[in-house]
Design a protein around this motif. Structure first.
Motif, PDB file in Angstrom:
ATOM      1  N   CYS A  47     -33.506  16.708   9.124  1.00 53.62           N
ATOM      2  CA  CYS A  47     -33.691  17.801  10.078  1.00 53.62           C
ATOM      3  C   CYS A  47     -32.437  18.662  10.188  1.00 53.62           C
ATOM      4  O   CYS A  47     -32.508  19.900  10.170  1.00 53.62           O
ATOM      5  N   GLY A 106     -29.122  18.567  21.661  1.00 57.30           N
ATOM      6  CA  GLY A 106     -30.281  17.693  21.476  1.00 57.30           C
ATOM      7  C   GLY A 106     -30.053  16.310  22.058  1.00 57.30           C
ATOM      8  O   GLY A 106     -30.939  15.742  22.716  1.00 57.30           O
ATOM      9  N   CYS A 121     -42.675  11.964  18.519  1.00 54.42           N
ATOM     10  CA  CYS A 121     -41.819  12.894  17.773  1.00 54.42           C
ATOM     11  C   CYS A 121     -42.567  14.187  17.476  1.00 54.42           C
ATOM     12  O   CYS A 121     -42.004  15.285  17.584  1.00 54.42           O
ATOM     13  N   TRP A 135     -41.366  17.826  18.744  1.00 53.43           N
ATOM     14  CA  TRP A 135     -41.102  18.868  17.750  1.00 53.43           C
ATOM     15  C   TRP A 135     -41.801  20.173  18.151  1.00 53.43           C
ATOM     16  O   TRP A 135     -41.183  21.247  18.149  1.00 53.43           O
ATOM     17  N   ILE A 146     -40.144  21.752  21.284  1.00 49.60           N
ATOM     18  CA  ILE A 146     -38.899  22.460  20.984  1.00 49.60           C
ATOM     19  C   ILE A 146     -39.185  23.802  20.324  1.00 49.60           C
ATOM     20  O   ILE A 146     -38.519  24.806  20.590  1.00 49.60           O
ATOM     21  N   THR A 206     -34.595  24.939  15.571  1.00 48.98           N
ATOM     22  CA  THR A 206     -35.493  23.841  15.944  1.00 48.98           C
ATOM     23  C   THR A 206     -35.156  22.532  15.231  1.00 48.98           C
ATOM     24  O   THR A 206     -35.061  21.478  15.880  1.00 48.98           O
ATOM     25  N   PHE A 223     -33.985  19.230  17.276  1.00 47.99           N
ATOM     26  CA  PHE A 223     -34.844  18.047  17.206  1.00 47.99           C
ATOM     27  C   PHE A 223     -34.078  16.868  16.616  1.00 47.99           C
ATOM     28  O   PHE A 223     -34.196  15.728  17.105  1.00 47.99           O
TER      29      PHE A 223
END
Length: 233
Positions: A69, A90, A147, A151, A154, A163, A167
């Motif tokens: 990510c 985050g 998750c 996701w 966000i 993003t 995340f």
């Protein structure tokens, strides 16, 4: 005539028993049984296997996802200081999620059959058997569903390039939370900070279970007034 109260048989699978406790479930589930060997949840070996997770599965599965990510935001042109800030944001956001979930979802009071059953699966089992080492971390299959939800949440307020890093930071915060939680139950810290954190968390389990919802820190307990009082000398 007075109806006889339901009694849980600890020698049988527990999940479909606890619902019958009704209003007495909250009292039962907050009377911990301190044993490293956890109870059986389901008669089915398949469903039983899904409830058991070794702690090292969490970093093994999710840290590569964190790296992937973060690398997405790097490939989209963000410099290291920007990446570091997004990851830190985050992680910080996760600490609030950790507190909110623990306080308002994991400690919701239930009394119906399915309410008790779901609560026991979600968090009640941890309070009843706090030293069950295979049910201390969140099963990866269930975490994957959450998750996906986070996701998309966000994405509602972040840009396409920020993003992934945000995340990834939140997911890193989750990994830190889960391995810290395991350590607080089974580790033997010698340093001041982890030793106090262990005392803080075990106080939540064995003394004041309606306060002290933070796992990785007491920050949000301080902010929202759920900091437990010091034990009287």
């Amino acid at each position: 005539m007075v109806a006889q109260k339901f009694t849980v048989d600890l020698n049988k699978p527990l999940v479909f028993q606890v619902g019958y406790l009704g209003e007495s479930y909250q009292d039962w589930v907050h009377r911990p049984i301190v044993s490293k060997e956890g109870p059986r949840f389901f008669e089915s070996d398949f469903w039983e296997s899904l409830t058991r997770t070794v702690w090292w599965a969490i970093p093994t599965i999710w840290l590569p996802v964190v790296c992937w990510c973060i690398s997405m935001s790097v490939r989209m042109g963000h410099a290291f200081p920007q990446i570091a800030l997004m990851v830190a944001l985050g992680i910080f956001a996760w600490t609030l999620v950790e507190y909110v979930l623990h306080r308002f979802l994991f400690h919701i009071e239930t009394k119906s059959y399915w309410g008790n059953t779901i609560h026991y699966l979600l968090h009640g089992c941890h309070h009843k058997h706090p030293m069950d080492g295979l049910r201390l971390v969140f099963p990866p299959a269930a975490a994957a569903i959450l998750c996906s939800l986070f996701w998309h949440l966000i994405k509602l307020f972040a840009t396409p390039s920020t993003t992934p890093a945000l995340f990834g930071g939140g997911l890193l915060g989750y990994v830190m939370y889960d391995v810290t939680h395991y350590y607080l139950h089974h580790g033997q810290p010698s340093n001041h900070v982890p030793k106090n954190l262990k005392k803080y968390h075990l106080n939540h389990h064995f003394r004041i279970q309606n306060k002290g919802f933070g796992i990785t820190s007491a920050f949000w307990d301080t902010v929202f007034g759920t900091l437990p009082q010091s034990k009287a000398s």
